[in-house]
Write a protein that holds these residues in place. Structure first.
Motif, PDB file in Angstrom:
ATOM      1  N   GLU A  40      21.562  -2.929 -15.232  1.00 42.30           N
ATOM      2  CA  GLU A  40      21.806  -3.842 -16.355  1.00 42.30           C
ATOM      3  C   GLU A  40      20.482  -4.188 -17.035  1.00 42.30           C
ATOM      4  O   GLU A  40      19.486  -4.449 -16.369  1.00 42.30           O
ATOM      5  N   ARG A  41      20.492  -4.178 -18.363  1.00 43.58           N
ATOM      6  CA  ARG A  41      19.275  -4.467 -19.130  1.00 43.58           C
ATOM      7  C   ARG A  41      19.510  -5.631 -20.077  1.00 43.58           C
ATOM      8  O   ARG A  41      20.539  -5.700 -20.742  1.00 43.58           O
ATOM      9  N   GLN A  42      18.565  -6.547 -20.099  1.00 45.14           N
ATOM     10  CA  GLN A  42      18.553  -7.671 -21.030  1.00 45.14           C
ATOM     11  C   GLN A  42      17.394  -7.454 -21.993  1.00 45.14           C
ATOM     12  O   GLN A  42      16.285  -7.148 -21.555  1.00 45.14           O
ATOM     13  N   SER A  43      17.619  -7.634 -23.287  1.00 44.95           N
ATOM     14  CA  SER A  43      16.561  -7.480 -24.279  1.00 44.95           C
ATOM     15  C   SER A  43      16.249  -8.833 -24.901  1.00 44.95           C
ATOM     16  O   SER A  43      17.138  -9.681 -25.048  1.00 44.95           O
ATOM     17  N   PHE A  44      14.985  -9.000 -25.288  1.00 51.46           N
ATOM     18  CA  PHE A  44      14.517 -10.273 -25.827  1.00 51.46           C
ATOM     19  C   PHE A  44      13.679 -10.030 -27.072  1.00 51.46           C
ATOM     20  O   PHE A  44      12.816  -9.156 -27.087  1.00 51.46           O
ATOM     21  N   ALA A  45      13.936 -10.812 -28.112  1.00 54.40           N
ATOM     22  CA  ALA A  45      13.228 -10.676 -29.388  1.00 54.40           C
ATOM     23  C   ALA A  45      11.866 -11.353 -29.365  1.00 54.40           C
ATOM     24  O   ALA A  45      11.076 -11.174 -30.285  1.00 54.40           O
ATOM     25  N   SER A  46      11.586 -12.124 -28.311  1.00 50.75           N
ATOM     26  CA  SER A  46      10.291 -12.802 -28.201  1.00 50.75           C
ATOM     27  C   SER A  46      10.002 -13.111 -26.738  1.00 50.75           C
ATOM     28  O   SER A  46      10.906 -13.123 -25.900  1.00 50.75           O
ATOM     29  N   LEU A  47       8.743 -13.364 -26.458  1.00 49.83           N
ATOM     30  CA  LEU A  47       8.376 -13.769 -25.092  1.00 49.83           C
ATOM     31  C   LEU A  47       8.994 -15.117 -24.750  1.00 49.83           C
ATOM     32  O   LEU A  47       9.368 -15.357 -23.601  1.00 49.83           O
ATOM     33  N   GLU A  48       9.135 -15.984 -25.741  1.00 54.28           N
ATOM     34  CA  GLU A  48       9.753 -17.287 -25.495  1.00 54.28           C
ATOM     35  C   GLU A  48      11.196 -17.122 -25.011  1.00 54.28           C
ATOM     36  O   GLU A  48      11.649 -17.835 -24.118  1.00 54.28           O
ATOM     37  N   GLN A  49      11.930 -16.171 -25.599  1.00 55.53           N
ATOM     38  CA  GLN A  49      13.301 -15.915 -25.158  1.00 55.53           C
ATOM     39  C   GLN A  49      13.323 -15.368 -23.729  1.00 55.53           C
ATOM     40  O   GLN A  49      14.200 -15.730 -22.937  1.00 55.53           O
ATOM     41  N   LEU A  50      12.375 -14.511 -23.407  1.00 55.07           N
ATOM     42  CA  LEU A  50      12.254 -13.988 -22.044  1.00 55.07           C
ATOM     43  C   LEU A  50      12.017 -15.123 -21.054  1.00 55.07           C
ATOM     44  O   LEU A  50      12.702 -15.229 -20.038  1.00 55.07           O
ATOM     45  N   PHE A  51      11.045 -15.992 -21.362  1.00 59.57           N
ATOM     46  CA  PHE A  51      10.726 -17.101 -20.466  1.00 59.57           C
ATOM     47  C   PHE A  51      11.905 -18.065 -20.343  1.00 59.57           C
ATOM     48  O   PHE A  51      12.184 -18.570 -19.243  1.00 59.57           O
ATOM     49  N   ALA A  52      12.611 -18.319 -21.439  1.00 60.05           N
ATOM     50  CA  ALA A  52      13.772 -19.213 -21.395  1.00 60.05           C
ATOM     51  C   ALA A  52      14.861 -18.627 -20.497  1.00 60.05           C
ATOM     52  O   ALA A  52      15.472 -19.344 -19.699  1.00 60.05           O
ATOM     53  N   PHE A  53      15.097 -17.314 -20.600  1.00 60.63           N
ATOM     54  CA  PHE A  53      16.089 -16.646 -19.752  1.00 60.63           C
ATOM     55  C   PHE A  53      15.738 -16.823 -18.279  1.00 60.63           C
ATOM     56  O   PHE A  53      16.581 -17.196 -17.459  1.00 60.63           O
TER      57      PHE A  53
END
Length: 70
Positions: A40-53
């Motif tokens: 399973e892959r999750q994609s993020f439009a920004s590092l902030e979205q990655l950190f929030a996830f």
């Protein structure tokens, strides 16, 4: 102790990919996380979205006194 044999809530592994894109003359970071267990892959439009996830997913878990693999 083999971390791959631990309960899923104790040990988490991801393949992290980071890359830069140019949008309207500005450099922005993109990211994805892929589970080596499920693919399973999750994609993020920004590092902030990655950190929030990651924060949302794991801050609710109780701390483990000895979380490091041995």
């Amino acid at each position: 102790m083999d971390p791959t044999n631990e309960e899923p809530s104790v040990y988490h592994a991801y393949l992290l990919r980071l890359w830069r894109v140019q949008l309207q003359g500005q450099t922005q970071w993109r990211a994805s996380l892929e589970s080596p267990h499920t693919g399973e892959r999750q994609s993020f439009a920004s590092l902030e979205q990655l950190f929030a996830f990651l924060s949302e997913r794991y801050e609710s878990q109780p701390p483990d006194d000895d979380w490091r693999p041995k």
